[in-house]
Write a protein that holds these residues in place. Structure first.
Motif, PDB file in Angstrom:
ATOM      1  N   PRO A  54      38.572 109.066  19.616  1.00  0.00           N
ATOM      2  CA  PRO A  54      39.811 108.655  20.306  1.00  0.00           C
ATOM      3  C   PRO A  54      40.259 107.260  19.855  1.00  0.00           C
ATOM      4  N   VAL A  55      41.543 107.123  19.605  1.00  0.00           N
ATOM      5  CA  VAL A  55      42.093 105.830  19.213  1.00  0.00           C
ATOM      6  C   VAL A  55      43.526 105.746  19.736  1.00  0.00           C
ATOM      7  N   LYS A  56      43.918 104.568  20.209  1.00  0.00           N
ATOM      8  CA  LYS A  56      45.261 104.383  20.751  1.00  0.00           C
ATOM      9  C   LYS A  56      45.900 103.158  20.097  1.00  0.00           C
ATOM     10  N   LEU A  57      47.131 103.321  19.642  1.00  0.00           N
ATOM     11  CA  LEU A  57      47.863 102.220  19.028  1.00  0.00           C
ATOM     12  C   LEU A  57      48.602 101.453  20.115  1.00  0.00           C
ATOM     13  N   LYS A  58      48.332 100.164  20.208  1.00  0.00           N
ATOM     14  CA  LYS A  58      48.946  99.328  21.235  1.00  0.00           C
ATOM     15  C   LYS A  58      50.374  98.954  20.851  1.00  0.00           C
ATOM     16  N   SER A  59      51.070  98.333  21.769  1.00  0.00           N
ATOM     17  CA  SER A  59      52.468  97.973  21.543  1.00  0.00           C
ATOM     18  C   SER A  59      52.639  96.962  20.413  1.00  0.00           C
ATOM     19  N   ASP A  60      51.588  96.182  20.141  1.00  0.00           N
ATOM     20  CA  ASP A  60      51.675  95.206  19.056  1.00  0.00           C
ATOM     21  C   ASP A  60      51.194  95.779  17.720  1.00  0.00           C
ATOM     22  N   SER A  61      51.092  97.126  17.662  1.00  0.00           N
ATOM     23  CA  SER A  61      50.705  97.855  16.440  1.00  0.00           C
ATOM     24  C   SER A  61      49.254  97.645  16.044  1.00  0.00           C
ATOM     25  N   THR A  62      48.413  97.234  16.992  1.00  0.00           N
ATOM     26  CA  THR A  62      46.993  97.080  16.702  1.00  0.00           C
ATOM     27  C   THR A  62      46.199  98.196  17.384  1.00  0.00           C
ATOM     28  N   ALA A  63      45.023  98.446  16.849  1.00  0.00           N
ATOM     29  CA  ALA A  63      44.098  99.416  17.439  1.00  0.00           C
ATOM     30  C   ALA A  63      42.731  98.770  17.528  1.00  0.00           C
ATOM     31  N   ASP A  64      42.118  98.843  18.693  1.00  0.00           N
ATOM     32  CA  ASP A  64      40.795  98.268  18.901  1.00  0.00           C
ATOM     33  C   ASP A  64      39.739  99.285  18.489  1.00  0.00           C
ATOM     34  N   LEU A  65      39.007  98.983  17.418  1.00  0.00           N
ATOM     35  CA  LEU A  65      37.968  99.875  16.901  1.00  0.00           C
ATOM     36  C   LEU A  65      36.601  99.190  16.935  1.00  0.00           C
ATOM     37  N   SER A  66      36.437  98.267  17.839  1.00  0.00           N
ATOM     38  CA  SER A  66      35.202  97.480  17.901  1.00  0.00           C
ATOM     39  C   SER A  66      33.992  98.329  18.275  1.00  0.00           C
ATOM     40  N   SER A  67      34.201  99.467  18.906  1.00  0.00           N
ATOM     41  CA  SER A  67      33.073 100.306  19.336  1.00  0.00           C
ATOM     42  C   SER A  67      32.481 101.123  18.188  1.00  0.00           C
ATOM     43  N   LEU A  68      33.152 101.170  17.056  1.00  0.00           N
ATOM     44  CA  LEU A  68      32.670 101.971  15.928  1.00  0.00           C
ATOM     45  C   LEU A  68      31.460 101.317  15.276  1.00  0.00           C
ATOM     46  N   THR A  69      30.610 102.138  14.712  1.00  0.00           N
ATOM     47  CA  THR A  69      29.524 101.627  13.882  1.00  0.00           C
ATOM     48  C   THR A  69      30.035 101.399  12.464  1.00  0.00           C
ATOM     49  N   SER A  70      29.315 100.643  11.689  1.00  0.00           N
ATOM     50  CA  SER A  70      29.734 100.355  10.315  1.00  0.00           C
ATOM     51  C   SER A  70      29.790 101.649   9.497  1.00  0.00           C
ATOM     52  N   GLY A  71      30.797 101.735   8.619  1.00  0.00           N
ATOM     53  CA  GLY A  71      30.917 102.916   7.772  1.00  0.00           C
ATOM     54  C   GLY A  71      32.347 103.199   7.388  1.00  0.00           C
TER      55      GLY A  71
END
Length: 426
Positions: A389-406
């Protein structure tokens, strides 16, 4: 004398209302061991012994259950004594129908096993008997919760991928598949049966010595890419070759190369922005060319020590093999030498050429997506095809900090066109 002793351990088979037949060798008392997870993919002829020893060692002296829809007790002595690996028991079930597969006694044996093996035969029997019922649940629990080792040969291998050729309408030849990728004979299932680590969006095949296999396998990948709008992957083995996947995703290849030409093949749709087939439609010959590099293939010789491998955690790293390019042009299949696709190397410049800017790439926690046109939908998948799951915010950013490296794959839809990009989490 040893052989006579083993034969005495084989209990007389018992039939239950004609739903299944059981053959049991060894102890009837269940044991709990320090078993390990793994996947063994066998090429379809007689078993490669080094790979089978790897499989049995994963059970750590526990119980092995063999599931099949034809044949009898051929694996019992082979597993229990021939390979000289100490295990507690081998129980084979030969099913006649779905009722046999969901019998509570059978399900209990599956739950208590440390290793499960699927024999050859007709994979549609397995799909018919095991899918969408309590046996499917038991198998997925065994793999993902108990984390036991699982494997199969020929038809038993065919059902282990997240995508699979069901053979519901019989087998299919190269020519039939190439000339009509939506022929009823190209009967495929997608992510609705077994859920095995590292095999999502992977479709397996065996008997790869047969020239009437590689092109049709490529058609299967084309269908996966077309029907699911995602990168597709495949693993295949020559008949006397095996692929053994460790918990870290490294797939080691066993065989008797160089005495024999025994290879495993790891197929992937090329990681370009436009990876999907140019023409994959009903009633028309398949075209999946993409400059002659539609499918990247890593061909690995199998050795008795299993030293050569391919890493399924990134689908790029391997040892001992060579890269090939496979492509299809108006139903004609071509295989030539190739190079590593290096999927993680997509630059910001390549993304900008598609009129979309994704930065930073590689990233740490967040990415910014800038597009000249409104983005209608966004989807993120990992290297194994699992949707995140991923959501694009109003400022065109997406928080992907929960992902592991890869490496991850981002699909953006705008103006009814979907574009795909590779992004890398540090």
């Amino acid at each position: 004398m040893k052989k006579i002793t083993v034969l005495c351990l084989l209990n007389l088979h018992i039939s239950f209302a004609q739903n299944y037949t059981e053959y049991q060798t060894g102890s009837t008392t269940d044991v709990t061991t320090n078993h390990q997870s793994g996947v063994c993919l066998m090429g379809g002829a007689s078993e490669q012994e080094d790979a089978m020893i790897w499989f049995l060692n994963k059970a750590d002296g526990g119980d092995v259950v063999v599931l099949r829809a034809s044949g009898s007790d051929g694996y019992n002595d082979y597993f229990f004594s021939d390979l000289e690996v100490s295990i507690n028991s081998v129980t084979t079930f030969v099913f006649n129908n779905e009722a046999g597969a969901i019998d509570p006694y059978v399900l209990d044996k599956v739950a208590n096993a440390e290793a499960i093996w699927f024999a050859g035969g007709d994979q549609y029997d397995y799909v018919s008997y095991f899918k969408d019922n309590a046996m499917e649940d038991a198998l997925n629990t065994f793999v993902n919760v108990k984390q036991g080792v699982i494997g199969g040969t020929s038809a038993g291998l065919a059902i282990l991928g997240g995508s699979y050729f069901s053979a519901q309408n019989g087998t299919v030849t190269n020519a039939e598949a190439l000339n009509n990728p939506y022929s009823p004979k190209v009967a495929l299932g997608y992510n609705d049966f077994l859920n095995i680590p590292y095999l999502n969006n992977v479709i397996t095949d065996s008997h790869y010595d047969d020239p009437d296999r590689r092109a049709r396998h490529s058609v299967f990948l084309a269908r996966i890419a077309t029907d699911n709008t995602t990168l597709s992957f495949g693993i295949a083995c020559n008949e006397y070759t095996a692929v053994c996947v460790e918990p870290d995703g490294k797939a080691y290849v066993y065989g008797e190369y160089p005495v024999y030409d025994e290879f495993a093949y790891f197929l992937k749709a090329n990681c370009t922005t436009d990876f999907d087939p140019e023409n994959c439609s009903a009633g028309n010959p398949l075209t999946w060319n993409r400059g002659g590099e539609a499918i990247k293939v890593y061909k690995v010789p199998g050795t008795e020590s299993g030293v050569n491998f391919f890493d399924l955690s990134d689908w790029e790293t391997g040892s001992g093999g060579e890269w090939k390019n496979w492509s299809i042009d108006d139903g004609d299949f071509t295989a030539v030498s190739g190079i590593n696709p290096e999927c993680a190397s997509l630059s910001i410049l390549e993304v900008q050429l598609a009129q979309i800017s994704i930065h930073p790439n590689p990233f740490v926690d967040t990415i910014t997506i800038e597009s000249e046109k409104e983005i209608e939908s966004i989807q993120l998948t990992d290297i194994l095809g699992k949707t995140i799951p991923v959501k694009l915010k109003s400022d065109s950013t997406a928080d992907l900090s929960s992902l592991t490296s890869g490496v991850y794959f981002l699909s953006l839809k705008r103006n009814l066109v979907t574009q795909f990009f590779r992004i890398v989490k540090k």
